[in-house]
Design a protein around this motif. Structure first.
Motif, PDB file in Angstrom:
ATOM      1  N   UNK A 209       0.844  -1.204   0.000  1.00 16.35           N
ATOM      2  CA  UNK A 209       0.000   0.000   0.000  1.00 16.35           C
ATOM      3  C   UNK A 209       0.873   1.246   0.000  1.00 16.35           C
ATOM      4  N   UNK A 210       1.902   1.246   0.817  1.00 15.36           N
ATOM      5  CA  UNK A 210       2.809   2.400   0.853  1.00 15.36           C
ATOM      6  C   UNK A 210       3.499   2.573  -0.492  1.00 15.36           C
ATOM      7  N   UNK A 211       3.957   1.477  -1.091  1.00 11.16           N
ATOM      8  CA  UNK A 211       4.614   1.548  -2.399  1.00 11.16           C
ATOM      9  C   UNK A 211       3.678   2.114  -3.454  1.00 11.16           C
ATOM     10  N   UNK A 212       2.464   1.600  -3.509  1.00  9.47           N
ATOM     11  CA  UNK A 212       1.510   2.081  -4.511  1.00  9.47           C
ATOM     12  C   UNK A 212       1.140   3.540  -4.284  1.00  9.47           C
ATOM     13  N   UNK A 213       0.992   3.932  -3.042  1.00 14.40           N
ATOM     14  CA  UNK A 213       0.650   5.323  -2.746  1.00 14.40           C
ATOM     15  C   UNK A 213       1.745   6.274  -3.210  1.00 14.40           C
ATOM     16  N   UNK A 214       2.986   5.942  -2.913  1.00  9.19           N
ATOM     17  CA  UNK A 214       4.099   6.789  -3.351  1.00  9.19           C
ATOM     18  C   UNK A 214       4.244   6.729  -4.870  1.00  9.19           C
ATOM     19  N   UNK A 215       4.001   5.567  -5.461  1.00  2.21           N
ATOM     20  CA  UNK A 215       4.049   5.457  -6.922  1.00  2.21           C
ATOM     21  C   UNK A 215       2.978   6.341  -7.565  1.00  2.21           C
ATOM     22  N   UNK A 216       1.786   6.372  -6.982  1.00  6.71           N
ATOM     23  CA  UNK A 216       0.721   7.244  -7.498  1.00  6.71           C
ATOM     24  C   UNK A 216       1.140   8.704  -7.421  1.00  6.71           C
ATOM     25  N   UNK A 217       1.712   9.088  -6.287  1.00  6.50           N
ATOM     26  CA  UNK A 217       2.168  10.480  -6.143  1.00  6.50           C
ATOM     27  C   UNK A 217       3.273  10.789  -7.138  1.00  6.50           C
ATOM     28  N   UNK A 218       4.200   9.845  -7.305  1.00  4.59           N
ATOM     29  CA  UNK A 218       5.295  10.040  -8.252  1.00  4.59           C
ATOM     30  C   UNK A 218       4.763  10.214  -9.666  1.00  4.59           C
ATOM     31  N   UNK A 219       3.836   9.362 -10.056  1.00  2.00           N
ATOM     32  CA  UNK A 219       3.234   9.481 -11.389  1.00  2.00           C
ATOM     33  C   UNK A 219       2.409  10.760 -11.525  1.00  2.00           C
ATOM     34  N   UNK A 220       1.657  11.097 -10.497  1.00  3.67           N
ATOM     35  CA  UNK A 220       0.785  12.276 -10.569  1.00  3.67           C
ATOM     36  C   UNK A 220       1.560  13.576 -10.699  1.00  3.67           C
ATOM     37  N   UNK A 221       2.663  13.681  -9.975  1.00  4.89           N
ATOM     38  CA  UNK A 221       3.422  14.930  -9.951  1.00  4.89           C
ATOM     39  C   UNK A 221       4.679  14.903 -10.824  1.00  4.89           C
ATOM     40  N   UNK A 222       4.992  13.757 -11.403  1.00  2.65           N
ATOM     41  CA  UNK A 222       6.171  13.666 -12.261  1.00  2.65           C
ATOM     42  C   UNK A 222       7.473  13.759 -11.489  1.00  2.65           C
ATOM     43  N   UNK A 223       7.472  13.256 -10.257  1.00  6.75           N
ATOM     44  CA  UNK A 223       8.697  13.289  -9.452  1.00  6.75           C
ATOM     45  C   UNK A 223       9.793  12.454 -10.118  1.00  6.75           C
ATOM     46  N   UNK A 224      11.030  12.801  -9.841  1.00  5.81           N
ATOM     47  CA  UNK A 224      12.214  12.089 -10.335  1.00  5.81           C
ATOM     48  C   UNK A 224      12.245  12.023 -11.858  1.00  5.81           C
ATOM     49  N   UNK A 225      11.635  12.989 -12.498  1.00  8.78           N
ATOM     50  CA  UNK A 225      11.682  13.071 -13.952  1.00  8.78           C
ATOM     51  C   UNK A 225      10.763  12.101 -14.678  1.00  8.78           C
ATOM     52  N   UNK A 226       9.814  11.487 -13.965  1.00 13.28           N
ATOM     53  CA  UNK A 226       8.883  10.581 -14.642  1.00 13.28           C
ATOM     54  C   UNK A 226       7.805  11.389 -15.362  1.00 13.28           C
ATOM     55  N   UNK A 227       7.223  10.784 -16.365  1.00 14.56           N
ATOM     56  CA  UNK A 227       6.135  11.446 -17.098  1.00 14.56           C
ATOM     57  C   UNK A 227       4.899  11.504 -16.204  1.00 14.56           C
ATOM     58  N   UNK A 228       4.268  12.676 -16.139  1.00 12.82           N
ATOM     59  CA  UNK A 228       3.062  12.820 -15.323  1.00 12.82           C
ATOM     60  C   UNK A 228       1.939  11.964 -15.903  1.00 12.82           C
ATOM     61  N   UNK A 229       1.219  11.321 -15.003  1.00 10.66           N
ATOM     62  CA  UNK A 229       0.086  10.508 -15.407  1.00 10.66           C
ATOM     63  C   UNK A 229      -1.115  10.893 -14.549  1.00 10.66           C
ATOM     64  N   UNK A 230      -2.251  10.941 -15.172  1.00 12.21           N
ATOM     65  CA  UNK A 230      -3.467  11.306 -14.458  1.00 12.21           C
ATOM     66  C   UNK A 230      -4.038  10.070 -13.770  1.00 12.21           C
ATOM     67  N   UNK A 231      -4.260  10.171 -12.480  1.00 10.65           N
ATOM     68  CA  UNK A 231      -4.859   9.072 -11.733  1.00 10.65           C
ATOM     69  C   UNK A 231      -6.377   9.208 -11.808  1.00 10.65           C
ATOM     70  N   UNK A 232      -7.027   8.111 -12.054  1.00 10.40           N
ATOM     71  CA  UNK A 232      -8.477   8.102 -12.194  1.00 10.40           C
ATOM     72  C   UNK A 232      -9.110   7.360 -11.022  1.00 10.40           C
ATOM     73  N   UNK A 233     -10.416   7.423 -10.966  1.00  4.14           N
ATOM     74  CA  UNK A 233     -11.152   6.810  -9.863  1.00  4.14           C
ATOM     75  C   UNK A 233     -10.828   5.321  -9.665  1.00  4.14           C
ATOM     76  N   UNK A 234     -10.690   4.511 -10.720  1.00  8.48           N
ATOM     77  CA  UNK A 234     -10.381   3.090 -10.480  1.00  8.48           C
ATOM     78  C   UNK A 234      -9.100   2.871  -9.666  1.00  8.48           C
ATOM     79  N   UNK A 235      -8.084   3.715  -9.890  1.00  7.82           N
ATOM     80  CA  UNK A 235      -6.852   3.572  -9.121  1.00  7.82           C
ATOM     81  C   UNK A 235      -7.093   3.872  -7.639  1.00  7.82           C
ATOM     82  N   UNK A 236      -7.875   4.909  -7.372  1.00  5.93           N
ATOM     83  CA  UNK A 236      -8.161   5.244  -5.981  1.00  5.93           C
ATOM     84  C   UNK A 236      -9.029   4.170  -5.317  1.00  5.93           C
ATOM     85  N   UNK A 237      -9.955   3.608  -6.062  1.00  7.39           N
ATOM     86  CA  UNK A 237     -10.789   2.523  -5.532  1.00  7.39           C
ATOM     87  C   UNK A 237      -9.910   1.310  -5.220  1.00  7.39           C
TER      88      UNK A 237
END
Length: 141
Positions: A99-127
């Motif tokens: 859960x901690x890994x996925x949560x940080x991965x979501x934040x990393x994808x959402x904000x483009x941390x560490x130079x990753x491409x930003x990705x929009x998180x949708x309701x299914x991911x939060x569910x």
């Protein structure tokens, strides 16, 4: 498909590593377990690097200094996992870790941390995260 297989192997080995580190930690201490694990991991990585020769040291200067501290995270990971396994067991520890890994991965994808491409998180991911949290709560009863 190759990426999924490597991810599955990574998941399998992080679980096995946690159990092995917990046993080492019981015998010699938690930080000692982290030290032994880091040392043996370094030796294996060095052997594999020499064998596969898939990179070059000339580009070492291109790496941002902040990223060079990534290995220090492993010491905290090992200490945290060993301590958690001793306190709550393997299943609950790995569940919370995921859960901690996925949560940080979501934040990393959402904000483009560490130079990753930003990705929009949708309701299914939060569910999905919510369902995982519910599962951990059920496991801990």
């Amino acid at each position: 498909m190759k990426g999924i297989l490597f991810a599955l192997f990574g998941g399998i080995f992080i679980s096995l590593q946690g159990v092995a580190n917990s046993r080492i930690g019981q015998d010699i201490g938690t930080w000692q377990a982290a030290t032994v694990t880091q040392m043996t991991g370094f030796i294996l990585a060095m052997i594999l690097m020499i064998f596969f020769r898939d990179g070059t040291w000339q580009k070492f200067k291109l790496v941002k200094p902040l990223y060079l501290f990534g290995g220090t995270f492993a010491a905290v990971v090992i200490f945290s996992n060993v301590t958690a396994i001793h306190k709550v067991g393997v299943t609950l520890t790995i569940s919370a870790l995921l859960i901690a890994q996925l949560s940080v991965a979501f934040l990393t994808d959402s904000y483009g941390w560490f130079g990753t491409a930003k990705q929009r998180m949708r309701m299914p991911q939060f569910i999905g995260i919510g369902m995982m949290i519910t599962g951990v709560l059920i496991l801990s009863m």
